[in-house]
Design a protein around this motif. Structure first.
Motif, PDB file in Angstrom:
ATOM      1  N   GLN A  30      26.839  30.977   5.384  1.00 49.48           N
ATOM      2  CA  GLN A  30      26.542  30.425   6.710  1.00 49.48           C
ATOM      3  C   GLN A  30      25.698  29.162   6.595  1.00 49.48           C
ATOM      4  OE1 GLN A  30      24.741  33.664   8.856  1.00 49.48           O
ATOM      5  NE2 GLN A  30      26.695  34.704   9.203  1.00 49.48           N
ATOM      6  N   ALA A  31      24.738  29.165   5.693  1.00 45.70           N
ATOM      7  CA  ALA A  31      23.893  27.990   5.505  1.00 45.70           C
ATOM      8  C   ALA A  31      24.728  26.811   5.018  1.00 45.70           C
ATOM      9  CB  ALA A  31      22.764  28.301   4.519  1.00 45.70           C
ATOM     10  N   GLU A  32      25.626  27.082   4.079  1.00 42.29           N
ATOM     11  CA  GLU A  32      26.484  26.010   3.567  1.00 42.29           C
ATOM     12  C   GLU A  32      27.354  25.438   4.682  1.00 42.29           C
ATOM     13  OE1 GLU A  32      28.520  27.960   0.337  1.00 42.29           O
ATOM     14  OE2 GLU A  32      27.106  27.170  -1.131  1.00 42.29           O
ATOM     15  N   GLN A  33      27.914  26.312   5.507  1.00 48.26           N
ATOM     16  CA  GLN A  33      28.760  25.855   6.617  1.00 48.26           C
ATOM     17  C   GLN A  33      27.974  25.009   7.612  1.00 48.26           C
ATOM     18  OE1 GLN A  33      30.507  29.390   8.280  1.00 48.26           O
ATOM     19  NE2 GLN A  33      32.049  29.564   6.656  1.00 48.26           N
ATOM     20  N   SER A  34      26.710  25.313   7.748  1.00 48.64           N
ATOM     21  CA  SER A  34      25.860  24.591   8.689  1.00 48.64           C
ATOM     22  C   SER A  34      25.199  23.373   8.062  1.00 48.64           C
ATOM     23  CB  SER A  34      24.770  25.527   9.233  1.00 48.64           C
ATOM     24  OG  SER A  34      25.351  26.623   9.900  1.00 48.64           O
ATOM     25  N   GLY A  35      25.445  23.168   6.784  1.00 45.25           N
ATOM     26  CA  GLY A  35      24.851  22.022   6.099  1.00 45.25           C
ATOM     27  C   GLY A  35      23.372  22.205   5.793  1.00 45.25           C
ATOM     28  N   LEU A  36      22.917  23.435   5.758  1.00 49.23           N
ATOM     29  CA  LEU A  36      21.510  23.719   5.476  1.00 49.23           C
ATOM     30  C   LEU A  36      21.292  23.905   3.974  1.00 49.23           C
ATOM     31  CD1 LEU A  36      20.924  26.291   8.364  1.00 49.23           C
ATOM     32  CD2 LEU A  36      20.184  23.899   8.290  1.00 49.23           C
ATOM     33  N   PRO A  37      20.071  23.704   3.526  1.00 47.36           N
ATOM     34  CA  PRO A  37      19.788  23.898   2.095  1.00 47.36           C
ATOM     35  C   PRO A  37      19.934  25.379   1.713  1.00 47.36           C
ATOM     36  CG  PRO A  37      17.772  23.382   3.299  1.00 47.36           C
ATOM     37  CD  PRO A  37      18.898  23.273   4.275  1.00 47.36           C
ATOM     38  N   THR A  38      20.360  25.614   0.486  1.00 44.06           N
ATOM     39  CA  THR A  38      20.589  26.992   0.033  1.00 44.06           C
ATOM     40  C   THR A  38      19.809  27.347  -1.236  1.00 44.06           C
ATOM     41  OG1 THR A  38      22.515  26.310  -1.246  1.00 44.06           O
ATOM     42  CG2 THR A  38      22.918  27.048   1.025  1.00 44.06           C
ATOM     43  N   GLU A  39      18.959  26.438  -1.695  1.00 43.11           N
ATOM     44  CA  GLU A  39      18.268  26.675  -2.968  1.00 43.11           C
ATOM     45  C   GLU A  39      17.457  27.968  -2.960  1.00 43.11           C
ATOM     46  OE1 GLU A  39      17.955  23.706  -1.281  1.00 43.11           O
ATOM     47  OE2 GLU A  39      19.356  22.553  -2.499  1.00 43.11           O
ATOM     48  N   GLN A  40      16.644  28.159  -1.930  1.00 44.66           N
ATOM     49  CA  GLN A  40      15.807  29.359  -1.877  1.00 44.66           C
ATOM     50  C   GLN A  40      16.654  30.617  -1.698  1.00 44.66           C
ATOM     51  OE1 GLN A  40      12.836  28.657   1.126  1.00 44.66           O
ATOM     52  NE2 GLN A  40      11.531  27.528  -0.289  1.00 44.66           N
TER      53      GLN A  40
END
Length: 78
Positions: A30-40
């Motif tokens: 979901q974060a990837e689809q929203s363009g949000l960072p996913t590192e954590q």
């Protein structure tokens, strides 16, 4: 607490970790689809996978101990 209780507790723990792992994968998607960072989120996923591995190792040791207890209780060789 008996070894059977310990086994049941660890099996439940493993099921809970597996559920959290599935959820974390969804969070990352979901974060990837929203363009949000996913590192954590990905770092936490690694921790969950490590914890699952350790828990499965623990279960294997408990099952081995249970088998050894059964063998020693019936006169079997360790």
């Amino acid at each position: 607490m008996s070894i059977k209780d310990d086994i049941a507790r660890v099996e439940q723990h493993i099921r809970e970790i597996e559920q959290r792992l599935e959820h974390q994968v969804e969070v990352i998607a979901q974060a990837e689809q929203s363009g949000l960072p996913t590192e954590q989120a990905r770092a936490f996923l690694v921790v969950l996978k490590q914890t699952l591995g350790l828990s499965r190792d623990h279960l294997a040791r408990l099952l081995s101990d249970e088998m050894e207890e059964g063998n020693s209780g019936t006169g079997g060789v360790r």
